[in-house]
Design a protein around this motif. Sequence first.
Motif, PDB file in Angstrom:
ATOM      1  N   THR A  91       0.933  -1.142   0.017  1.00 13.87           N
ATOM      2  CA  THR A  91       0.102   0.017  -0.116  1.00 13.87           C
ATOM      3  C   THR A  91       0.879   1.203   0.054  1.00 13.87           C
ATOM      4  N   VAL A  92       0.690   2.324  -0.833  1.00 15.16           N
ATOM      5  CA  VAL A  92       1.227   3.478  -0.830  1.00 15.16           C
ATOM      6  C   VAL A  92      -0.048   4.411  -0.677  1.00 15.16           C
ATOM      7  N   VAL A  93       0.152   5.296   0.463  1.00 19.43           N
ATOM      8  CA  VAL A  93      -0.687   6.346   0.887  1.00 19.43           C
ATOM      9  C   VAL A  93      -0.127   7.761   0.511  1.00 19.43           C
ATOM     10  N   MET A  94      -0.881   8.547  -0.089  1.00 17.68           N
ATOM     11  CA  MET A  94      -0.496   9.866  -0.949  1.00 17.68           C
ATOM     12  C   MET A  94      -1.239  10.915  -0.221  1.00 17.68           C
ATOM     13  N   ILE A  95      -0.387  11.857   0.318  1.00 17.72           N
ATOM     14  CA  ILE A  95      -0.799  12.798   1.140  1.00 17.72           C
ATOM     15  C   ILE A  95      -0.704  14.169   0.818  1.00 17.72           C
ATOM     16  N   HIS A  96      -1.734  14.981   0.392  1.00 12.80           N
ATOM     17  CA  HIS A  96      -1.356  16.231  -0.376  1.00 12.80           C
ATOM     18  C   HIS A  96      -1.181  17.119   0.809  1.00 12.80           C
ATOM     19  N   GLY A  97      -0.909  18.447   0.314  1.00 10.08           N
ATOM     20  CA  GLY A  97      -0.659  19.591   0.875  1.00 10.08           C
ATOM     21  C   GLY A  97      -1.786  20.501   1.176  1.00 10.08           C
ATOM     22  N   ALA A  98      -1.339  21.694   1.655  1.00 12.77           N
ATOM     23  CA  ALA A  98      -2.408  23.037   2.027  1.00 12.77           C
ATOM     24  C   ALA A  98      -3.270  23.127   0.815  1.00 12.77           C
ATOM     25  N   GLN A  99      -4.760  23.258   0.892  1.00 15.62           N
ATOM     26  CA  GLN A  99      -5.754  23.816   0.268  1.00 15.62           C
ATOM     27  C   GLN A  99      -5.457  22.855  -1.044  1.00 15.62           C
ATOM     28  N   ASN A 100      -5.353  21.624  -1.225  1.00 21.75           N
ATOM     29  CA  ASN A 100      -5.008  20.770  -2.182  1.00 21.75           C
ATOM     30  C   ASN A 100      -5.894  19.710  -1.876  1.00 21.75           C
ATOM     31  N   ASP A 101      -5.926  18.502  -2.752  1.00 20.20           N
ATOM     32  CA  ASP A 101      -6.719  17.149  -2.517  1.00 20.20           C
ATOM     33  C   ASP A 101      -5.951  16.312  -3.410  1.00 20.20           C
ATOM     34  N   HIS A 102      -6.506  15.174  -3.553  1.00 15.72           N
ATOM     35  CA  HIS A 102      -5.857  14.033  -4.109  1.00 15.72           C
ATOM     36  C   HIS A 102      -5.413  14.236  -5.530  1.00 15.72           C
ATOM     37  N   GLY A 118       1.582  17.646   3.735  1.00 19.12           N
ATOM     38  CA  GLY A 118       1.303  16.190   3.843  1.00 19.12           C
ATOM     39  C   GLY A 118       2.916  15.590   4.236  1.00 19.12           C
ATOM     40  N   ALA A 119       3.799  16.197   3.932  1.00 16.54           N
ATOM     41  CA  ALA A 119       5.192  15.589   4.502  1.00 16.54           C
ATOM     42  C   ALA A 119       5.244  15.553   5.849  1.00 16.54           C
ATOM     43  N   LEU A 120       4.924  16.581   6.866  1.00 17.77           N
ATOM     44  CA  LEU A 120       4.829  16.835   7.915  1.00 17.77           C
ATOM     45  C   LEU A 120       3.772  15.676   8.757  1.00 17.77           C
ATOM     46  N   GLY A 164       8.869  18.379  -1.191  1.00 16.93           N
ATOM     47  CA  GLY A 164       8.750  19.686  -0.635  1.00 16.93           C
ATOM     48  C   GLY A 164       8.733  19.891   0.667  1.00 16.93           C
ATOM     49  N   ALA A 165       9.493  19.050   1.474  1.00 21.55           N
ATOM     50  CA  ALA A 165       9.556  19.336   2.920  1.00 21.55           C
ATOM     51  C   ALA A 165      10.581  19.867   3.662  1.00 21.55           C
ATOM     52  N   THR A 166      10.193  20.466   4.583  1.00 26.26           N
ATOM     53  CA  THR A 166      11.111  21.204   5.590  1.00 26.26           C
ATOM     54  C   THR A 166      10.523  21.203   6.914  1.00 26.26           C
ATOM     55  N   TYR A 167      11.614  21.360   7.905  1.00 27.79           N
ATOM     56  CA  TYR A 167      11.048  21.504   9.146  1.00 27.79           C
ATOM     57  C   TYR A 167      11.974  22.495  10.231  1.00 27.79           C
ATOM     58  N   PRO A 168      11.510  23.581  10.662  1.00 29.34           N
ATOM     59  CA  PRO A 168      10.181  23.855  10.814  1.00 29.34           C
ATOM     60  C   PRO A 168       9.576  24.506   9.411  1.00 29.34           C
ATOM     61  N   MET A 169       8.270  24.352   9.301  1.00 32.19           N
ATOM     62  CA  MET A 169       7.738  24.589   8.302  1.00 32.19           C
ATOM     63  C   MET A 169       6.879  26.000   8.561  1.00 32.19           C
ATOM     64  N   LYS A 170       7.710  26.953   8.766  1.00 30.99           N
ATOM     65  CA  LYS A 170       6.984  28.575   8.906  1.00 30.99           C
ATOM     66  C   LYS A 170       6.631  28.981   7.892  1.00 30.99           C
ATOM     67  N   VAL A 171       5.361  29.647   8.168  1.00 33.44           N
ATOM     68  CA  VAL A 171       4.610  30.189   7.126  1.00 33.44           C
ATOM     69  C   VAL A 171       4.864  31.995   7.482  1.00 33.44           C
ATOM     70  N   SER A 172       4.980  32.825   6.485  1.00 32.20           N
ATOM     71  CA  SER A 172       5.395  34.260   6.659  1.00 32.20           C
ATOM     72  C   SER A 172       3.906  34.895   7.426  1.00 32.20           C
ATOM     73  N   ASP A 173       4.201  35.625   7.969  1.00 29.37           N
ATOM     74  CA  ASP A 173       2.933  36.533   8.415  1.00 29.37           C
ATOM     75  C   ASP A 173       2.172  37.144   7.344  1.00 29.37           C
ATOM     76  N   THR A 174       2.696  37.539   6.382  1.00 29.49           N
ATOM     77  CA  THR A 174       1.982  38.453   5.085  1.00 29.49           C
ATOM     78  C   THR A 174       0.942  37.090   4.560  1.00 29.49           C
ATOM     79  N   LEU A 175       1.646  35.865   4.323  1.00 25.01           N
ATOM     80  CA  LEU A 175       0.853  34.841   3.862  1.00 25.01           C
ATOM     81  C   LEU A 175      -0.239  34.332   4.703  1.00 25.01           C
ATOM     82  N   LEU A 176       0.083  34.235   5.887  1.00 30.24           N
ATOM     83  CA  LEU A 176      -0.992  33.729   6.860  1.00 30.24           C
ATOM     84  C   LEU A 176      -2.060  34.737   7.178  1.00 30.24           C
ATOM     85  N   ASP A 177      -1.749  36.093   6.928  1.00 30.58           N
ATOM     86  CA  ASP A 177      -2.719  37.291   7.052  1.00 30.58           C
ATOM     87  C   ASP A 177      -3.745  37.234   5.695  1.00 30.58           C
ATOM     88  N   ALA A 178      -3.201  36.925   4.625  1.00 33.74           N
ATOM     89  CA  ALA A 178      -3.732  36.993   3.371  1.00 33.74           C
ATOM     90  C   ALA A 178      -4.613  35.641   3.511  1.00 33.74           C
TER      91      ALA A 178
END
Length: 262
Positions: free
Chosen positions: A21-32, A95-97, A117-131
């Motif tokens: 079995t391979v489980v594939m996990i998408h990222g933010a605001q995405n789907d399969h 999905g990597a997290l 497309g993985a990194t840690y910490p996966m910090k999101v900029s304040d500008t993008l969070l606000d938007a």
Amino acid sequence: MMFGDSYCYTGGKTFDPALPTVVMIHGAQNDHSVWALQSRYLAHHGFGVLALDLPGHGRSRGPALRSVGEIADWLLGLLDAAGVTSAALVGHSMGALIALETAHRAPERITRLALLGATYPMKVSDTLLDAALNAEGDAIDMVTIWSHSSYAQKPSFPGPGFYASGMTKHLMERISAQGEPQLFHTDFTACNSYANGDSAAASVRCPVQFIFGSKDMMTPPRSTKALLAALPGARTVTVDAGHQMMAEQPDAVLDALLAFLR
């Protein structure tokens, strides 16, 4: 295929939990659908594929879950519902997290980890969070621009009939229209607040592969040093793409996944 309130795409084949079995996990605001060019091939070449929609995304009913840990627990429940005792996890961005945390919580059930497309910490900029909270259309435009290399832009994109950045934008707009309010902000906050990456990485015992985009501006290669150091035995593949590498370089990503999963 539905498992309770949760939808998984099975690559055009009836899911068989007796197959690897391979489980594939998408990222933010995405789907399969971000895995469309890899999941179908895997399903027709010896794997049982579950390309999932996270709760509140795509065809999976909500509400959306608020933390990486909650989603990892949900994913383990999904494996139970599908009759899967062990699986390889393939996760992109957020999905990597989720994949990493799931392997931490149930190491005996995870056979391999492929982190794109993985990194840690996966910090999101304040500008993008606000938007994402107050002007979601602006956030979608930002992510669309930052997720693609210039190579992906029409008409130079190598996949006939595909316009990678346009597909990314329209997918996020569709998820926004179908989902609960501020879903993008919910996803970004889950990434931003995840704090267990060091412990999770230290607990991993299965083989790990990173797939990086050389032109990735969302999780640039220079930001991945800490995670790479925490997983010193991991394999690394770099493809000539931005963050949405599965669409920009579908064959290169598939080749890397196949070599790893086999």
